[in-house]
Scaffold this motif. Sequence first.
Motif, PDB file in Angstrom:
ATOM      1  N   ARG A   2       0.837  -1.200   0.000  1.00 58.46           N
ATOM      2  CA  ARG A   2       0.000   0.000   0.000  1.00 58.46           C
ATOM      3  C   ARG A   2       0.872   1.251   0.000  1.00 58.46           C
ATOM      4  O   ARG A   2       1.940   1.275   0.617  1.00 58.46           O
ATOM      5  CB  ARG A   2      -0.915   0.020   1.222  1.00 58.46           C
ATOM      6  CG  ARG A   2      -1.900  -1.138   1.302  1.00 58.46           C
ATOM      7  CD  ARG A   2      -2.862  -0.912   2.456  1.00 58.46           C
ATOM      8  NE  ARG A   2      -3.750  -2.053   2.668  1.00 58.46           N
ATOM      9  CZ  ARG A   2      -4.798  -2.050   3.478  1.00 58.46           C
ATOM     10  NH1 ARG A   2      -5.096  -0.944   4.158  1.00 58.46           N
ATOM     11  NH2 ARG A   2      -5.545  -3.120   3.615  1.00 58.46           N
ATOM     12  N   THR A  10      -5.237   5.943  -0.778  1.00 57.13           N
ATOM     13  CA  THR A  10      -4.379   4.761  -0.772  1.00 57.13           C
ATOM     14  C   THR A  10      -4.333   4.140  -2.166  1.00 57.13           C
ATOM     15  O   THR A  10      -5.376   3.916  -2.783  1.00 57.13           O
ATOM     16  CB  THR A  10      -4.885   3.717   0.238  1.00 57.13           C
ATOM     17  OG1 THR A  10      -4.878   4.294   1.541  1.00 57.13           O
ATOM     18  CG2 THR A  10      -3.996   2.486   0.239  1.00 57.13           C
ATOM     19  N   HIS A  12      -2.901   0.801  -4.227  1.00 47.62           N
ATOM     20  CA  HIS A  12      -2.501  -0.583  -3.971  1.00 47.62           C
ATOM     21  C   HIS A  12      -1.626  -1.104  -5.108  1.00 47.62           C
ATOM     22  O   HIS A  12      -1.927  -0.888  -6.284  1.00 47.62           O
ATOM     23  CB  HIS A  12      -3.732  -1.478  -3.846  1.00 47.62           C
ATOM     24  CG  HIS A  12      -4.630  -1.136  -2.705  1.00 47.62           C
ATOM     25  ND1 HIS A  12      -4.543  -1.743  -1.474  1.00 47.62           N
ATOM     26  CD2 HIS A  12      -5.629  -0.226  -2.593  1.00 47.62           C
ATOM     27  CE1 HIS A  12      -5.454  -1.245  -0.662  1.00 47.62           C
ATOM     28  NE2 HIS A  12      -6.125  -0.318  -1.322  1.00 47.62           N
ATOM     29  N   GLY A  49       0.129  -7.351  -1.438  1.00 45.07           N
ATOM     30  CA  GLY A  49      -1.056  -7.490  -2.271  1.00 45.07           C
ATOM     31  C   GLY A  49      -0.809  -8.466  -3.408  1.00 45.07           C
ATOM     32  O   GLY A  49       0.267  -8.466  -4.018  1.00 45.07           O
ATOM     33  N   GLU A  82      -3.051  -9.885   0.905  1.00 44.89           N
ATOM     34  CA  GLU A  82      -4.359  -9.267   0.760  1.00 44.89           C
ATOM     35  C   GLU A  82      -4.723  -9.156  -0.709  1.00 44.89           C
ATOM     36  O   GLU A  82      -3.857  -9.097  -1.586  1.00 44.89           O
ATOM     37  CB  GLU A  82      -4.411  -7.899   1.432  1.00 44.89           C
ATOM     38  CG  GLU A  82      -3.540  -6.831   0.812  1.00 44.89           C
ATOM     39  CD  GLU A  82      -3.681  -5.492   1.524  1.00 44.89           C
ATOM     40  OE1 GLU A  82      -4.209  -5.450   2.655  1.00 44.89           O
ATOM     41  OE2 GLU A  82      -3.252  -4.466   0.945  1.00 44.89           O
ATOM     42  N   VAL A  84      -7.223  -7.037  -3.403  1.00 45.76           N
ATOM     43  CA  VAL A  84      -8.187  -6.002  -3.757  1.00 45.76           C
ATOM     44  C   VAL A  84      -8.560  -6.089  -5.234  1.00 45.76           C
ATOM     45  O   VAL A  84      -9.455  -5.378  -5.685  1.00 45.76           O
ATOM     46  CB  VAL A  84      -7.665  -4.580  -3.441  1.00 45.76           C
ATOM     47  CG1 VAL A  84      -7.329  -4.449  -1.964  1.00 45.76           C
ATOM     48  CG2 VAL A  84      -6.477  -4.210  -4.313  1.00 45.76           C
ATOM     49  N   ILE A 132     -11.005  -2.147   3.558  1.00 46.21           N
ATOM     50  CA  ILE A 132     -11.082  -1.740   2.156  1.00 46.21           C
ATOM     51  C   ILE A 132     -12.475  -2.060   1.630  1.00 46.21           C
ATOM     52  O   ILE A 132     -12.987  -3.167   1.822  1.00 46.21           O
ATOM     53  CB  ILE A 132     -10.024  -2.468   1.298  1.00 46.21           C
ATOM     54  CG1 ILE A 132      -8.624  -2.128   1.804  1.00 46.21           C
ATOM     55  CG2 ILE A 132     -10.172  -2.100  -0.166  1.00 46.21           C
ATOM     56  CD1 ILE A 132      -8.237  -0.674   1.694  1.00 46.21           C
ATOM     57  N   ARG A 344      -6.462   3.400  -8.478  1.00 41.61           N
ATOM     58  CA  ARG A 344      -5.853   3.066  -7.187  1.00 41.61           C
ATOM     59  C   ARG A 344      -5.442   1.607  -7.105  1.00 41.61           C
ATOM     60  O   ARG A 344      -4.983   1.152  -6.061  1.00 41.61           O
ATOM     61  CB  ARG A 344      -6.810   3.432  -6.048  1.00 41.61           C
ATOM     62  CG  ARG A 344      -6.966   4.950  -5.894  1.00 41.61           C
ATOM     63  CD  ARG A 344      -7.819   5.361  -4.732  1.00 41.61           C
ATOM     64  NE  ARG A 344      -9.237   5.046  -4.977  1.00 41.61           N
ATOM     65  CZ  ARG A 344      -9.919   4.139  -4.325  1.00 41.61           C
ATOM     66  NH1 ARG A 344      -9.339   3.416  -3.384  1.00 41.61           N
ATOM     67  NH2 ARG A 344     -11.187   3.919  -4.600  1.00 41.61           N
ATOM     68  N   HIS A 345      -5.606   0.874  -8.217  1.00 41.34           N
ATOM     69  CA  HIS A 345      -5.227  -0.541  -8.242  1.00 41.34           C
ATOM     70  C   HIS A 345      -4.194  -0.771  -9.336  1.00 41.34           C
ATOM     71  O   HIS A 345      -4.482  -0.588 -10.527  1.00 41.34           O
ATOM     72  CB  HIS A 345      -6.457  -1.422  -8.486  1.00 41.34           C
ATOM     73  CG  HIS A 345      -7.440  -1.400  -7.359  1.00 41.34           C
ATOM     74  ND1 HIS A 345      -8.673  -1.989  -7.436  1.00 41.34           N
ATOM     75  CD2 HIS A 345      -7.370  -0.858  -6.120  1.00 41.34           C
ATOM     76  CE1 HIS A 345      -9.321  -1.816  -6.299  1.00 41.34           C
ATOM     77  NE2 HIS A 345      -8.550  -1.128  -5.486  1.00 41.34           N
TER      78      HIS A 345
END
Length: 392
Positions: A2, A10, A12, A49, A82, A84, A132, A344-345
Motif C-alpha cells: 500500500r 491509498t 494498492h 497485495g 491481501e 483487492v 477496504i 488506485r489498483h
Amino acid sequence: MRFRHPDGSTVHLAYCTNVHPAEDLDGVVEQLRLYCEPVRRRLGRDRLGIGLWLARDAARTLSADPAELRKLRTALDTRGLEVVTLNGFPYEGFGAQEVKYRVYKPDWTDPERLEHTTHLARLLAALLPDDISDGSVSTLPLAWRTPFDAERARTARRHLTTLAQRLDAIQELTGRSVRIGLEPEPGCTVETTGQAIEALTAPGGPPLDRIGVCLDTCHLATQFEDPHTAVDALTAAGVPVVKAQLSAALHAEDPARPGVREALAAFAEPRFLHQTRTRAPEGGVHGTDDLDEALAGGLGDTGPWRSHFHVPLHAPPEPPLTSTLPVLADALARLVGGPAPLTRHLEVETYTWQALPPELRPRTRDRLADGIAAELALARDLLTDLGLKELP
C-alpha cells in the motif's frame, strides 16, 4: 503493498498470480505458500497485495461452499497477503502447454463469461480486507476480433449491463463496491483505448460507474499508443481506469537486421500468442497475430517492432532487443503522478517467465520468487519517485 498518495488516498500495488498455473482451489492455496509468502518475505513486508487469478473450477468451488471461501480468506490472512483485485481474463487452462487463442474463450457474447465474472465479483467482495471497500476485476475486451459483428456486440453489451446490475446488488448486500475493467489487447475487438471508449460509450452500453478499462501497459506499448494521449482521452470521455497492469513489451528497434531477427526468434514460442506490431507509414499500425508470423515475412521491417511478450520489468532483454519499460513509467506518471490518482489498483503482470528463452527462465521456485520480488521493488521505486509513500 500500500502507498499513500499525496492527496491522502491509498494506492494498492500487487502482483498477478496467473504466473502460477493453479486451476483448482487446492492449487491456489498451495501457491500462496510456495510463491506469494516467499515474495512478501523477500520484500521485507508484513503485508503483500496479490492480484488473484481464480480459474473456473476454483471460482465454482468457492462460490458453492462458504467454508472453502473462509478457508481461502484465512490462508491469505495467515500468510500476510491481501486481495483487492482479481484477474478475470483467463477462464481456464492458462497453464496449458498451448494457450494461444483459447484465452479469449468464453467471450462476452457467451453467458458463461457473465456467470464466471459474477462469481468473481461476489468472491472478491468477501475477500477484500476489512478496511477496504473497493475492489476491481479485469476481463477480456469483449472478444477476439473474429467472428464479431453488430449482433454479437449488442449481446456483449447486454451481458455487461446485466453484470453492472449484479454489481449494484453486491454493493447493496455487502457494502463493497466491485468494478470491472475491460482490458484492451492487440487483435481483440477492443485493442486500443479509443476502441474501448467507443465500446463503453455506445448507446446501450453499461454504466461507467461499474464498467471501465484495465490499462495494460504492455498492450498499450504494443499498439504504439502514447500513454498521456490515451489516458487523457479516457478521462475526457468519462471512462474510468479501474486498474492498471504494469507490464513491458518486447521492442526491436531495427527488425531488418539479421542479428535482431535471430534474437527475436528466441522469443517465438508455442504457448502464448505474441501479437506483433509496427507503425504504418500512413498512420496507425500494421501487425500479425503472432511473432513467428512477423518473422516469416508477414510484417514490414522498415520501422521498429513491438511484440506482446510480457518481459520482466527489472530485466529487459540483452541488446539488440529491449523492452517498453519507458512506456510503463510514462503511463504510471500520468495515472498516479498528478494531484489525484486516476486509478488506485496497480498490478504487476509478467506471466511469461516460463515462456522466456531457456537461458532466461527461472529454474527453481526460489529464482521465480526472486524475480517477482525484483519486479515489485522496481514498481515500488517508480511510485516513491512520483511522491507516493509506502505504508507498513
